[in-house]
Design a protein around this motif. Structure first.
Motif, mmCIF file in Angstrom:
data_model
loop_
_atom_site.group_PDB
_atom_site.id
_atom_site.type_symbol
_atom_site.label_atom_id
_atom_site.label_comp_id
_atom_site.label_asym_id
_atom_site.label_seq_id
_atom_site.Cartn_x
_atom_site.Cartn_y
_atom_site.Cartn_z
ATOM 1 N N ILE A 10 -4.308 11.336 24.913
ATOM 2 C CA ILE A 10 -3.582 10.086 25.135
ATOM 3 C C ILE A 10 -3.865 9.103 24.008
ATOM 4 C CG2 ILE A 10 -3.366 8.108 26.689
ATOM 5 C CD1 ILE A 10 -3.915 10.066 29.008
ATOM 6 N N ASP A 11 -5.122 9.009 23.585
ATOM 7 C CA ASP A 11 -5.469 8.142 22.455
ATOM 8 C C ASP A 11 -4.683 8.531 21.207
ATOM 9 O OD1 ASP A 11 -7.260 6.733 23.969
ATOM 10 O OD2 ASP A 11 -9.049 7.717 23.159
ATOM 11 N N GLU A 12 -4.612 9.841 20.950
ATOM 12 C CA GLU A 12 -3.919 10.312 19.753
ATOM 13 C C GLU A 12 -2.424 10.015 19.844
ATOM 14 O OE1 GLU A 12 -4.058 12.166 15.928
ATOM 15 O OE2 GLU A 12 -5.543 11.236 17.256
ATOM 16 N N ALA A 13 -1.848 10.160 21.055
ATOM 17 C CA ALA A 13 -0.435 9.833 21.228
ATOM 18 C C ALA A 13 -0.182 8.355 20.944
ATOM 19 C CB ALA A 13 0.011 10.189 22.646
ATOM 20 N N VAL A 14 -1.032 7.480 21.478
ATOM 21 C CA VAL A 14 -0.872 6.034 21.256
ATOM 22 C C VAL A 14 -1.050 5.695 19.785
ATOM 23 C CG1 VAL A 14 -1.874 3.780 21.765
ATOM 24 C CG2 VAL A 14 -1.511 5.428 23.615
ATOM 25 N N ARG A 15 -2.031 6.321 19.152
ATOM 26 C CA ARG A 15 -2.273 6.061 17.730
ATOM 27 C C ARG A 15 -1.047 6.384 16.892
ATOM 28 N NH1 ARG A 15 -4.092 8.354 13.077
ATOM 29 N NH2 ARG A 15 -4.101 10.487 13.899
ATOM 30 N N ARG A 16 -0.271 7.351 17.358
ATOM 31 C CA ARG A 16 0.927 7.764 16.617
ATOM 32 C C ARG A 16 2.192 7.087 17.131
ATOM 33 N NH1 ARG A 16 0.360 12.451 13.425
ATOM 34 N NH2 ARG A 16 -1.759 13.298 13.431
ATOM 35 N N GLY A 17 2.054 6.089 18.002
ATOM 36 C CA GLY A 17 3.195 5.268 18.361
ATOM 37 C C GLY A 17 3.724 5.409 19.766
ATOM 38 N N ALA A 18 3.161 6.301 20.584
ATOM 39 C CA ALA A 18 3.650 6.452 21.955
ATOM 40 C C ALA A 18 3.276 5.239 22.799
ATOM 41 C CB ALA A 18 3.073 7.717 22.583
ATOM 42 N N SER A 19 4.114 4.938 23.789
ATOM 43 C CA SER A 19 3.822 3.903 24.779
ATOM 44 C C SER A 19 3.414 4.580 26.075
ATOM 45 C CB SER A 19 5.048 3.021 25.025
ATOM 46 O OG SER A 19 5.411 2.335 23.842
ATOM 47 N N ILE A 20 2.366 4.070 26.715
ATOM 48 C CA ILE A 20 1.819 4.670 27.931
ATOM 49 C C ILE A 20 1.824 3.629 29.038
ATOM 50 C CG2 ILE A 20 -0.173 5.830 28.944
ATOM 51 C CD1 ILE A 20 0.988 7.403 26.616
ATOM 52 N N ARG A 21 2.277 4.028 30.245
ATOM 53 C CA ARG A 21 2.236 3.137 31.401
ATOM 54 C C ARG A 21 1.623 3.871 32.581
ATOM 55 N NH1 ARG A 21 8.259 0.453 31.914
ATOM 56 N NH2 ARG A 21 8.563 -0.114 29.708
ATOM 57 N N PHE A 22 0.520 3.352 33.105
ATOM 58 C CA PHE A 22 -0.066 3.868 34.331
ATOM 59 C C PHE A 22 0.390 3.014 35.509
ATOM 60 C CE2 PHE A 22 -3.001 5.450 31.069
ATOM 61 C CZ PHE A 22 -3.055 6.790 31.428
ATOM 62 N N GLY A 23 0.321 3.595 36.706
ATOM 63 C CA GLY A 23 0.765 2.886 37.903
ATOM 64 C C GLY A 23 2.269 2.746 37.993
ATOM 65 N N GLU A 24 2.996 3.656 37.363
ATOM 66 C CA GLU A 24 4.462 3.577 37.321
ATOM 67 C C GLU A 24 5.025 4.881 37.858
ATOM 68 O OE1 GLU A 24 6.733 1.054 37.233
ATOM 69 O OE2 GLU A 24 6.324 0.535 35.135
ATOM 70 N N GLU A 25 5.520 4.857 39.099
ATOM 71 C CA GLU A 25 5.992 6.071 39.753
ATOM 72 C C GLU A 25 7.495 6.242 39.587
ATOM 73 O OE1 GLU A 25 6.064 8.218 44.170
ATOM 74 O OE2 GLU A 25 5.165 6.221 43.900
ATOM 75 N N VAL A 26 7.897 7.426 39.176
ATOM 76 C CA VAL A 26 9.313 7.781 39.072
ATOM 77 C C VAL A 26 9.766 8.356 40.406
ATOM 78 C CG1 VAL A 26 11.007 9.269 37.943
ATOM 79 C CG2 VAL A 26 9.188 8.186 36.593
ATOM 80 N N VAL A 27 10.832 7.821 40.973
ATOM 81 C CA VAL A 27 11.308 8.270 42.286
ATOM 82 C C VAL A 27 12.657 8.974 42.208
ATOM 83 C CG1 VAL A 27 9.996 6.550 43.568
ATOM 84 C CG2 VAL A 27 12.309 5.992 42.779
ATOM 85 N N ASP A 28 13.331 8.890 41.079
ATOM 86 C CA ASP A 28 14.625 9.561 40.957
ATOM 87 C C ASP A 28 14.896 9.838 39.489
ATOM 88 O OD1 ASP A 28 17.001 10.650 42.094
ATOM 89 O OD2 ASP A 28 18.111 8.921 41.354
#
Length: 386
Positions: free
Chosen positions: A156-174
């Motif tokens: 996850i750190d490496e993904a963020v370092r390369r520009g990814a955005s991360i969101r915890f506590g965010e549930e996909v329902v559809d």
């Protein structure tokens, strides 16, 4: 809200690996998880996992294993600290056991360094073991133990370092296909759209987000135990191991990084599985009957591991009918990639699986042949993804 190129749903080890691989390719990535970064509801939490290439499950896994090994090593170098404990691995079984003979066949096919030992050699080399004379073992010196939580967070750190955005506590329902891409709806009320989606939700794959895959999955609650090594031996030099009894019970174990390096994590691979829903928190305690069964097995295998487990908790296996993985595009929409269903032995493959998922989501050829992991190998069904 437009999120970019690819949305990754689920940040267990497969989702984390996919987010990292997508970001490495320059894709605009958003990855979301319904829980926090180190929750214990799924399959990817915990201190340690085994990595082995002398794979008794078959030679079809060798290309994924080789690529995963390369990427684990690269991740550790990028992280700059220990992610891989070079413990070696020993795989034990009776003369009739598939664990030893099939591990040897894969090792010979893949050119993997190995030795075959009798019980006396095993017990002498690793004094924790006390197996009977009817047992034999394959030793793979190149096997190792992955520091699981640390490694997943490093992805996850490496993904963020390369520009990814991360969101915890965010549930996909559809999740729905649309003319311009794929649209997802969040429990919080928001809507996101993107060009492609990677669904990597472990036991939650049984839910509504991937019905074409869900019908093939059986989430199982499985206990994991921690045992103390004999204080005179400690765990320095303790190997990752598999043990198959004459009646087919398979046990795995690894030395544990935490608790001062005094414990060994052990569990059944093919027993003590009960259907479970990861959202059901009612059953949290491992039963006395399960503890006793595990204690009997530990006493049968070891003389240098104390057979009373001071700790135990549940994890999840998400099983397919053949015990292998699903890494494939949705039959209803190739922009939706399903990468989950580890069947209890997938963590070690995660860097390669994530790379394959990234390639599929971006419309690129996968780096290894994914035919053995196609979702349609179980036959067509009535359900389809939206």
């Amino acid at each position: 809200m437009r999120t970019g190129d690819v949305l990754v749903i689920g940040l267990g080890v497969f989702g984390a690996a996919a987010a990292q691989a997508l970001a490495e390719r320059g894709a605009r990535v958003l990855a979301v998880d319904a829980h926090g970064p180190t929750h214990r509801f799924g399959s990817s939490h915990g201190e340690t996992r085994i990595f082995r290439r002398a794979y008794w499950e078959g030679t079809d896994y060798l290309p994924l294993l080789e690529r995963a090994h390369e990427r684990w090593t690269d991740l550790e170098a990028a992280y700059g600290d220990t992610l891989l404990m070079r413990t070696g691995g020993v795989f034990v079984g009776a003369e009739s056991s598939g664990v030893v003979d099939l591990s040897r066949q894969t090792a010979e096919t893949g050119g993997i360094a190995h030795e075959v030992w009798n019980a006396e050699q095993l017990n002498g080399r690793f004094p924790w073991f006390g197996v009977g004379a009817d047992m034999k073992a394959l030793y793979e010196p190149g096997a190792y133990t992955v520091l699981a939580n640390r490694a997943r967070l490093a992805m996850i750190d490496e993904a963020v370092r390369r520009g990814a955005s991360i969101r915890f506590g965010e549930e996909v329902v559809d999740l729905r296909s649309a003319a311009g891409g794929v649209t997802v709806r969040l429990r919080s009320g928001g809507t996101l759209s993107c060009d492609a989606v990677v669904v990597a939700t472990g036991p939650w794959m049984k839910g509504p987000l991937a019905p074409s895959t869900a019908r093939h999955l059986s989430p199982m609650r499985v206990p994991v135990y921690w045992f103390r090594a004999d204080p005179k031996l400690g765990t320095e030099g303790f190997p990752a191991f598999l043990y198959e009894s004459a009646d087919g019970q398979v046990v795995y174990g690894v030395p544990e990084w935490g608790e001062g390096g005094r414990e060994v994590k052990i569990g059944f691979h093919n027993r003590q599985q009960t259907p479970g829903d990861p959202t059901d928190l009612a059953r949290r305690e491992v039963s006395p009957q399960e503890r006793e069964e595990m204690a009997r097995m530990v006493a049968r295998i070891f003389t240098g591991v104390q057979p009373e487990a001071p700790r135990a908790r549940y994890c999840y296996y998400t099983l397919t009918p053949d015990g292998s993985f699903i890494i494939d595009r949705s039959p209803a929409d190739p922009r939706i990639v399903h990468t989950s269903a580890c069947s209890g032995h997938g963590f070690k493959f995660a860097p390669a699986v994530g790379e394959c998922a990234a390639a599929l989501a971006l419309g690129e050829p996968a780096p290894v042949d994914l035919a053995p992991f196609a979702g349609d190998r179980f036959g067509a069904g009535a359900a389809g993804d939206r």
